[in-house]
Design a protein around this motif. Sequence first.
Motif, short mmCIF file in Angstrom:
data_model
loop_
_atom_site.label_atom_id
_atom_site.label_comp_id
_atom_site.label_asym_id
_atom_site.label_seq_id
_atom_site.Cartn_x
_atom_site.Cartn_y
_atom_site.Cartn_z
N ARG A 265 0.83 -1.20 0.00
CA ARG A 265 0.00 0.00 0.00
C ARG A 265 0.88 1.26 0.00
O ARG A 265 0.56 2.25 -0.68
N THR A 266 1.98 1.23 0.76
CA THR A 266 2.87 2.39 0.79
C THR A 266 3.53 2.61 -0.57
O THR A 266 3.75 3.75 -0.98
N ALA A 267 3.84 1.52 -1.28
CA ALA A 267 4.45 1.66 -2.60
C ALA A 267 3.52 2.32 -3.60
O ALA A 267 3.97 2.89 -4.60
N SER A 268 2.21 2.23 -3.35
CA SER A 268 1.25 2.83 -4.28
C SER A 268 1.07 4.33 -4.05
O SER A 268 0.38 5.00 -4.82
N VAL A 269 1.66 4.86 -2.98
CA VAL A 269 1.54 6.29 -2.68
C VAL A 269 2.45 7.07 -3.62
O VAL A 269 3.62 6.71 -3.81
N THR A 270 1.95 8.10 -4.20
CA THR A 270 2.73 8.95 -5.09
C THR A 270 2.82 10.36 -4.50
O THR A 270 2.03 10.73 -3.62
N ALA A 271 3.79 11.10 -5.00
CA ALA A 271 3.98 12.47 -4.49
C ALA A 271 2.81 13.37 -4.86
O ALA A 271 2.49 14.31 -4.13
N THR A 272 2.16 13.08 -5.99
CA THR A 272 1.05 13.93 -6.42
C THR A 272 -0.25 13.58 -5.72
O THR A 272 -1.17 14.40 -5.67
N ASP A 273 -0.35 12.35 -5.20
CA ASP A 273 -1.59 11.94 -4.54
C ASP A 273 -1.25 11.09 -3.32
O ASP A 273 -1.37 9.86 -3.34
N PRO A 274 -0.79 11.71 -2.22
CA PRO A 274 -0.43 10.95 -1.03
C PRO A 274 -1.60 10.70 -0.09
O PRO A 274 -1.44 10.74 1.13
N ARG A 275 -2.79 10.45 -0.64
CA ARG A 275 -3.96 10.29 0.21
C ARG A 275 -4.18 8.85 0.66
O ARG A 275 -5.09 8.57 1.44
N GLU A 276 -3.40 7.91 0.15
CA GLU A 276 -3.56 6.52 0.54
C GLU A 276 -3.17 6.34 2.01
O GLU A 276 -2.29 7.02 2.52
N ARG A 277 -3.85 5.41 2.66
CA ARG A 277 -3.53 5.06 4.04
C ARG A 277 -3.45 3.54 4.15
O ARG A 277 -4.18 2.82 3.46
N VAL A 278 -2.57 3.07 5.00
CA VAL A 278 -2.43 1.62 5.18
C VAL A 278 -3.43 1.15 6.22
O VAL A 278 -3.88 1.91 7.08
N GLU A 279 -3.78 -0.11 6.12
CA GLU A 279 -4.73 -0.70 7.07
C GLU A 279 -4.02 -1.04 8.37
O GLU A 279 -2.95 -1.67 8.36
N VAL A 280 -4.58 -0.64 9.47
CA VAL A 280 -4.00 -0.89 10.78
C VAL A 280 -4.56 -2.20 11.32
O VAL A 280 -5.76 -2.31 11.56
N PRO A 281 -3.72 -3.24 11.50
CA PRO A 281 -4.24 -4.51 12.05
C PRO A 281 -4.66 -4.34 13.50
O PRO A 281 -4.13 -3.49 14.23
N ASP A 282 -5.59 -5.17 13.93
CA ASP A 282 -6.10 -5.09 15.30
C ASP A 282 -5.30 -5.99 16.24
O ASP A 282 -5.86 -6.62 17.13
N THR A 283 -3.98 -6.08 16.01
CA THR A 283 -3.14 -6.95 16.84
C THR A 283 -2.54 -6.24 18.03
O THR A 283 -2.02 -6.89 18.94
N ALA A 284 -2.57 -4.91 18.02
CA ALA A 284 -2.03 -4.11 19.12
C ALA A 284 -0.58 -4.47 19.42
O ALA A 284 -0.16 -4.57 20.58
N ASP A 285 0.21 -4.68 18.37
CA ASP A 285 1.62 -5.02 18.54
C ASP A 285 2.48 -4.04 17.75
O ASP A 285 2.01 -2.96 17.35
N GLU A 286 3.75 -4.43 17.52
CA GLU A 286 4.67 -3.54 16.82
C GLU A 286 4.23 -3.27 15.39
O GLU A 286 4.48 -2.17 14.86
N VAL A 287 3.61 -4.24 14.74
CA VAL A 287 3.15 -4.04 13.37
C VAL A 287 2.05 -2.98 13.34
O VAL A 287 2.02 -2.12 12.44
N ALA A 288 1.15 -3.03 14.31
CA ALA A 288 0.11 -2.01 14.38
C ALA A 288 0.71 -0.63 14.63
O ALA A 288 0.28 0.37 14.04
N GLU A 289 1.73 -0.57 15.50
CA GLU A 289 2.40 0.71 15.73
C GLU A 289 3.08 1.21 14.46
O GLU A 289 3.08 2.41 14.16
N LEU A 290 3.67 0.28 13.69
CA LEU A 290 4.28 0.66 12.42
C LEU A 290 3.24 1.23 11.46
O LEU A 290 3.49 2.25 10.79
#
Length: 554
Positions: A265-290
Amino acid sequence: MTDVPNDRDPNDRDPNDRDPNDRDPNGRDPSGRRALVPAFPSGVLRRLRRARLLARSVRARSALAAAFAAAVLFTSGALLMRHQLYDERLRATSSVARQQVDTLLSATAYASIGGPWGAAPYEIVADDGMLLASSPELAPYEKGGHAFLPGPGRGGSLPLYTRRRFTFPAVAEPAARSLSGRTLTTVDGTVPASYLPGETQGRGVAAGARVRVYVLIVPDDAERAVGDLDGELVVAVPVATALVAGVAWLATRRALRPVEAIRARTASVTATDPRERVEVPDTADEVAELALTINATLQRLEEAATAQRRFVADAAHELRSPLATLLAGLEVATAYPDRADWPAVVSAAGRQARRLSGLTEELLLLARLDAGAPPAPAERVDVAALAGRLAEEYAERAGGSPEVDLLVAAPDAATTVFAAPGDLERILRNLLDNALRHAVGRVLLTVARDSATPGSVLCTVRDDGAGVAEADSERIFERFTRLDESRTRTDGGTGLGLAIARDLAARHGGLLVLAVQPKGSGACFVLRLPAGDPMSIRPRPFKGRGRSARSQRL
């Protein structure tokens, strides 16, 4: 000489003509020699690259680390188990040897044992090394009726269950196979010859002699048990290690699955359209913090891109207005040169050119601030003296309308700061320019020690104009921001002065805010600068249209 016509198409190629770089399917060059580097199919190369990347992946490294740790743990456990099993079986063999010593002593007290006795090899020896009895395993080592193991000797105590070690030479006889070339421990018991009449009677053993019974501890049973265990462990340890590596691979793959989704998802973000957001997993761990951190970064990027586009649009708008005025005036004067008031045309063109020059300088200054350009050298500056010089200059420029006054409420030595003189003067000029545009009758510049923050110098610039609403107290520090009333003024600024002043104050560790004033009492800008010991002046990069600073009530 007649030229022979050549009807051959230059694009046609004779099968016998070969390019020096051509290779046949077997990887040979045109000379018939095999190429040093054979040509691989593209599919094989892709698989090789993929395997190389896979070997460097986090999954592979985690699996290898887990496999290494498991191999060390399982191997250590296997060696410990092997050692414990060997010791246990050897202790059992030693116990059997002691029991056999007791049995031999009891049996020979009444009669000769007359042949092999017990499970362990043994030898019964008199004082002078005379062999009284032994098991068949010791026969190859016994010569001329003499025992291989030493006799007890005369005198001294009569020890029982004593352990000794002996090395048996290598022999070829099958009977000595269990003893040949080995160093073994014996358990022995020494008694007077009179205790064993069954073996000593009629054998020429003196009545006062001693007899020693040796029983060998042969670790064949322990070695067989360890060998059987080794056969099982040599299969179990690699299988268990591979199982741990596989579990680590799968667990890491499952744990990194959200990371791969975040990466895609981050790779699909472009400088002209940075409106994409990644999905936050409900694991409440380091990956969610990332994921939360990446979303916050994307939000800042979107805000920066929006601010940049707005900045470019505002700059283009500000540059277009004076250019359009300048071009229109020149075109009209050129079209009607006889009726044109050339002094007025030149004066108007000069005003617009100066306006363009000032705007360009401010844009360049902002660009240097945003790029983190090295600041000017800092030195000790007397703020009161600088404020007095600027107050006289602006009072002369205003001509009494409005009045420009200076108030210094501190001793001379108490208003010294460590700053770049040009930057500090630019801050005060921008504030005074803003105050002169909005003042009705008076502008007051004050310099004092800050009682709320010891070690700081406080400068205030007040005007008696319409003032600024509390809702706009932060918006006026945004770039190209001018309130509606000031946009109607012919001498309105560019909307960059206050933004530049706040950026320069921040570079010097200071703070510039708009103090909250009662409605209709004008505006009051408060500049707080640290004084005393020199401090580092650091650039602050541009993070948006405004700066987060809390308004103060005086």
